[in-house]
Scaffold this motif. Structure first.
Motif, PDB file in Angstrom:
ATOM      1  N   TYR A  83      40.284 -23.914 -41.477  1.00 53.81           N
ATOM      2  CA  TYR A  83      39.098 -24.831 -42.160  1.00 53.81           C
ATOM      3  C   TYR A  83      39.894 -25.080 -43.657  1.00 53.81           C
ATOM      4  CZ  TYR A  83      35.391 -24.610 -39.007  1.00 53.81           C
ATOM      5  OH  TYR A  83      34.684 -24.725 -37.836  1.00 53.81           O
ATOM      6  N   LEU A  84      40.639 -23.991 -44.185  1.00 43.58           N
ATOM      7  CA  LEU A  84      41.171 -24.202 -45.493  1.00 43.58           C
ATOM      8  C   LEU A  84      42.444 -25.365 -45.448  1.00 43.58           C
ATOM      9  CD1 LEU A  84      41.536 -20.574 -46.998  1.00 43.58           C
ATOM     10  CD2 LEU A  84      40.165 -22.495 -47.808  1.00 43.58           C
ATOM     11  N   GLN A  85      43.282 -25.299 -44.181  1.00 41.08           N
ATOM     12  CA  GLN A  85      44.359 -26.061 -44.107  1.00 41.08           C
ATOM     13  C   GLN A  85      43.586 -27.599 -43.867  1.00 41.08           C
ATOM     14  OE1 GLN A  85      46.797 -24.880 -40.879  1.00 41.08           O
ATOM     15  NE2 GLN A  85      46.976 -22.794 -41.577  1.00 41.08           N
ATOM     16  N   VAL A  86      42.500 -27.617 -43.167  1.00 40.46           N
ATOM     17  CA  VAL A  86      41.887 -28.787 -42.946  1.00 40.46           C
ATOM     18  C   VAL A  86      41.611 -29.599 -44.144  1.00 40.46           C
ATOM     19  CG1 VAL A  86      39.945 -30.188 -42.123  1.00 40.46           C
ATOM     20  CG2 VAL A  86      41.095 -28.665 -40.654  1.00 40.46           C
ATOM     21  N   LEU A  87      40.876 -28.767 -45.158  1.00 42.18           N
ATOM     22  CA  LEU A  87      40.829 -29.062 -46.620  1.00 42.18           C
ATOM     23  C   LEU A  87      41.994 -29.039 -47.601  1.00 42.18           C
ATOM     24  CD1 LEU A  87      37.468 -27.036 -46.965  1.00 42.18           C
ATOM     25  CD2 LEU A  87      37.577 -29.305 -46.654  1.00 42.18           C
ATOM     26  N   ASP A  88      43.097 -28.955 -46.981  1.00 43.05           N
ATOM     27  CA  ASP A  88      44.326 -29.213 -47.736  1.00 43.05           C
ATOM     28  C   ASP A  88      44.394 -27.998 -48.860  1.00 43.05           C
ATOM     29  OD1 ASP A  88      45.325 -31.403 -46.453  1.00 43.05           O
ATOM     30  OD2 ASP A  88      44.381 -32.926 -47.776  1.00 43.05           O
ATOM     31  N   PHE A  89      44.163 -26.831 -48.438  1.00 44.33           N
ATOM     32  CA  PHE A  89      44.120 -25.732 -49.355  1.00 44.33           C
ATOM     33  C   PHE A  89      45.039 -24.844 -48.704  1.00 44.33           C
ATOM     34  CE2 PHE A  89      41.918 -22.399 -52.104  1.00 44.33           C
ATOM     35  CZ  PHE A  89      42.885 -22.304 -52.804  1.00 44.33           C
ATOM     36  N   PHE A  90      46.194 -24.833 -48.780  1.00 48.46           N
ATOM     37  CA  PHE A  90      47.473 -24.015 -48.124  1.00 48.46           C
ATOM     38  C   PHE A  90      47.523 -22.660 -48.756  1.00 48.46           C
ATOM     39  CE2 PHE A  90      48.076 -28.354 -47.082  1.00 48.46           C
ATOM     40  CZ  PHE A  90      47.920 -28.395 -45.788  1.00 48.46           C
ATOM     41  N   LEU A 112      33.133 -32.407 -40.847  1.00 48.35           N
ATOM     42  CA  LEU A 112      31.637 -32.660 -40.618  1.00 48.35           C
ATOM     43  C   LEU A 112      31.669 -33.526 -39.169  1.00 48.35           C
ATOM     44  CD1 LEU A 112      29.930 -33.594 -44.068  1.00 48.35           C
ATOM     45  CD2 LEU A 112      29.683 -31.352 -42.758  1.00 48.35           C
ATOM     46  N   GLY A 113      32.740 -33.924 -39.160  1.00 45.31           N
ATOM     47  CA  GLY A 113      32.890 -34.926 -37.802  1.00 45.31           C
ATOM     48  C   GLY A 113      33.129 -34.084 -36.613  1.00 45.31           C
ATOM     49  N   THR A 114      33.733 -32.876 -36.850  1.00 40.87           N
ATOM     50  CA  THR A 114      34.095 -32.143 -35.844  1.00 40.87           C
ATOM     51  C   THR A 114      32.697 -31.031 -35.264  1.00 40.87           C
ATOM     52  OG1 THR A 114      34.807 -30.444 -37.262  1.00 40.87           O
ATOM     53  CG2 THR A 114      36.381 -31.973 -36.622  1.00 40.87           C
ATOM     54  N   THR A 156      33.047 -21.343 -41.101  1.00 37.27           N
ATOM     55  CA  THR A 156      33.508 -20.169 -40.354  1.00 37.27           C
ATOM     56  C   THR A 156      32.190 -19.299 -40.012  1.00 37.27           C
ATOM     57  OG1 THR A 156      35.449 -19.946 -41.410  1.00 37.27           O
ATOM     58  CG2 THR A 156      34.621 -17.748 -40.277  1.00 37.27           C
ATOM     59  N   TRP A 157      31.168 -19.008 -40.822  1.00 31.36           N
ATOM     60  CA  TRP A 157      29.888 -18.349 -40.395  1.00 31.36           C
ATOM     61  C   TRP A 157      29.111 -19.242 -39.296  1.00 31.36           C
ATOM     62  CZ3 TRP A 157      32.613 -14.688 -41.829  1.00 31.36           C
ATOM     63  CH2 TRP A 157      32.840 -14.443 -43.142  1.00 31.36           C
ATOM     64  N   ARG A 158      29.133 -20.523 -39.741  1.00 28.01           N
ATOM     65  CA  ARG A 158      28.268 -21.163 -38.630  1.00 28.01           C
ATOM     66  C   ARG A 158      29.011 -21.154 -37.137  1.00 28.01           C
ATOM     67  NH1 ARG A 158      24.571 -24.820 -39.902  1.00 28.01           N
ATOM     68  NH2 ARG A 158      25.041 -26.111 -38.129  1.00 28.01           N
ATOM     69  N   GLN A 159      30.330 -21.113 -37.215  1.00 25.10           N
ATOM     70  CA  GLN A 159      31.064 -21.137 -36.017  1.00 25.10           C
ATOM     71  C   GLN A 159      30.940 -19.821 -35.302  1.00 25.10           C
ATOM     72  OE1 GLN A 159      32.389 -23.534 -34.738  1.00 25.10           O
ATOM     73  NE2 GLN A 159      32.925 -22.716 -32.874  1.00 25.10           N
TER      74      GLN A 159
END
Length: 572
Positions: free
Chosen positions: A446-453, A532-534, A494-497
């Protein structure tokens, strides 16, 4: 899975006496907009108060009552879990707390605290903190996961993994061990008391035994004395009986003979006396008469002299016979007297035997009574017997208490072993270790999707290790607010998943309060929209924002809050 359907409230914060209702499963994504203070975030406070009895923000209970109306605050939350439908109704002024399942109210506990505990542990299976980690991400008083103390982080993860049951078991085990410790202490006290009773009872038995031995010795001495007296009496009886047996037959025979002889002598004596009277009469006739009065013949002198001589001789003979009879009678009388004396001696000795036998029977009865007393002193019926019986009972009770103590110690040993497994370092840690790689992988994705590498890693104690730039190590506080929010979002998803994977505290509802308005830049907003779209098709996302112009068109539905006459209302 918890599927929230709607929430409605009135006289709550700035809401008036008319219910405001939001259908929570109305759309996959909903934008909530309005001016500051219009009541947008009231949705979060209503949900939090309805489910947990406290607001999302730092507001006390009385502050939640509408200040204008001042009473009648009611919040209702409806949701489904599996085939069951639930409704929670909570109110202030008057206080109200009801849980309805399939249109039937669940019996209320005597304490609201217990009723709330039942709602969280048996129905929702998540608490206030866990709810705000997987359902809500807010900018008000919400505390992100990374800002929680380690022990609260652990509670949240345990709820997600549905392993809080081990904590409950551990708590129950602690309570049970506490009671067990009291039982062991009580058993030790009872065991010591029983040992002391057994010791005292044995001393009492020794004392009784000494007393009984003395009494038994005296009683046996008394028996010996009675036996000696009996022997003496029996010896007298034997002597008397031997004497009686010796003279009895001869006595009866001789006594009869002597009485018969006496009777015969008396008859002889009577006959002799009669003959003497006849002789005297005849002699007197010849002395007084010279002639026969019948025939008138003369009696000669020679005849008369002859008759007198004959009468005298006969009289002398009869007197001699009378003397012999008298002498014989005297001898018989002496024999009879002697035999009577013997008979009297027999009677006395017979009486002595009878008296002695009576005394012997009495003494033998005394001996039996004394022997019974001795048996009582030694047997079950006496004090010693009762004392020994009580000792046996006490020993059995002591052994029973000792066995109970061993059982309790065994139980404590098993409980200690179970407690080791139920500790945070036991089963739960093993389960968490199994899920930590998955959690860390999801967070980094999720951090990568949010562009936080960055490389984000949580250890088994939920301490974070974050590496960035040239692989330097950082912690959560080292980053900017925008970077922190990316981490918070990554953890939320992550917690939701994880919750969905475990089907533990999975829910359709996700509420983001001013997340798009705070520290996310334009790219961050776009990336968050991608995430959110995923989300799954059955998810219902509510985004609260006061920058609706920037987000218009990005959500399938929209709700607008506004204030009218100081009361919040829904415009659309």
């Amino acid at each position: 899975m918890i599927k929230f359907r709607n929430v409605r409230w009135k006289n709550f914060l700035s809401t008036g006496d008319t219910f405001l209702e939001v259908q929570l499963d109305r759309s996959p994504s909903t934008l909530i907009v309005g001016q500051n203070g219009s009541g947008k975030s009231t949705l979060l406070d209503a949900l939090s108060f309805g489910l947990f009895g406290k607001a999302h923000r730092d507001i006390n209970k009385l502050q939640m009552v509408n200040t204008i109306n001042g009473k009648g605050t009611v919040v209702e939350v409806e949701f489904d879990i599996g085939p069951h439908s639930f409704k929670v109704v909570r109110g202030i002024k008057p206080n109200k707390f009801e849980i309805w399942q399939n249109d039937n109210m669940i019996n209320q506990a005597s304490m609201a605290r217990d009723y709330q505990k039942f709602l969280e542990q048996n129905i929702l299976k998540l608490n206030h903190k866990s709810f705000h980690q997987i359902v809500v991400l807010g900018s008000s008083s919400f505390i992100p996961f990374m800002q929680l103390p380690a022990y609260i982080r652990r509670e949240v993860i345990e709820d997600l993994l549905d392993i809080q049951v081990f904590s409950k078991m551990n708590q129950i085990l602690k309570e049970r061990n506490g009671k067990l410790k009291e039982e062991i202490n009580d058993t030790n006290y009872r065991l010591e008391l029983m040992k002391e009773k057994v010791t005292l009872q044995r001393k009492y038995i020794r004392d009784i035994t000494e007393i009984n031995d003395g009494q038994i010795k005296e009683k046996r001495k008394e028996i010996d004395n009675l036996n000696k007296e009996i022997d003496t009496l029996q010896s007298q009886c034997k002597e008397a009986t031997d004497y009686i047996e010796k003279v009895q037959d001869e006595l009866q025979s001789n006594l009869k003979k002597q009485h018969d002889k006496k009777q015969a002598l008396l008859q002889y004596q009577a006959q002799f006396q009669q003959q003497i009277r006849t002789v005297v009469k005849d002699a007197k006739f010849y002395e007084d008469n010279d002639s026969c009065p019948t025939c008138s013949q003369d009696i000669s002198e020679s005849v008369r002299s002859g008759k007198l001589k004959t009468a005298q001789d006969k009289a002398a003979e009869l007197h001699k016979a009378m003397d012999d009879v008298s002498t014989e009678s005297t001898s018989v009388e002496q024999d009879i007297q002697r035999l009577n004396e013997i008979s009297e001696e027999v009677r006395k000795r017979t009486s002595l035997v009878s008296s002695n036998n009576t005394s012997i029977s009495r003494m033998q009865g005394q001996i039996r009574n004394i022997e019974n007393d001795i048996s009582s002193l030694n047997g079950k019926g006496g004090d010693l017997g009762k004392a020994n019986s009580e000792l046996s009972t006490l020993v059995e009770e002591r052994d029973g208490v000792s066995e109970q103590k061993l059982h309790l110690i065994d139980e404590r040993t098993y409980n200690d072993a179970a407690a080791e497994m139920l500790k945070d370092t036991g089963i739960k840690t093993k389960i968490i270790k199994e899920y930590l790689p998955v959690m860390n992988k999801l967070v980094n994705n999720y951090l990568q999707v949010l562009d936080f590498f960055v490389s984000f890693h949580l250890d088994e104690n939920f301490n974070e290790v974050i590496k960035s730039r040239h692989r330097d190590s950082f912690n959560y506080a080292s980053f900017s607010e925008g970077e922190k929010q990316r981490i918070d979002l990554a953890l939320l998803f992550t917690w939701r998943q994880i919750a969905r994977m475990k089907n533990s505290t999975s829910t359709n509802l996700l509420v983001l309060d001013e997340t798009f308005d705070s520290s996310l830049d334009h790219d961050g907003v776009d990336n968050l929209m991608k995430i959110l779209g995923t989300l799954e098709d059955d998810s219902n996302v509510f985004v609260i924002s006061h920058k609706g112009d920037l987000l218009d068109g990005k959500f399938r539905s929209k709700i607008e809050f506004a204030k009218e006459h100081n009361f919040s209302k829904m415009v659309a």
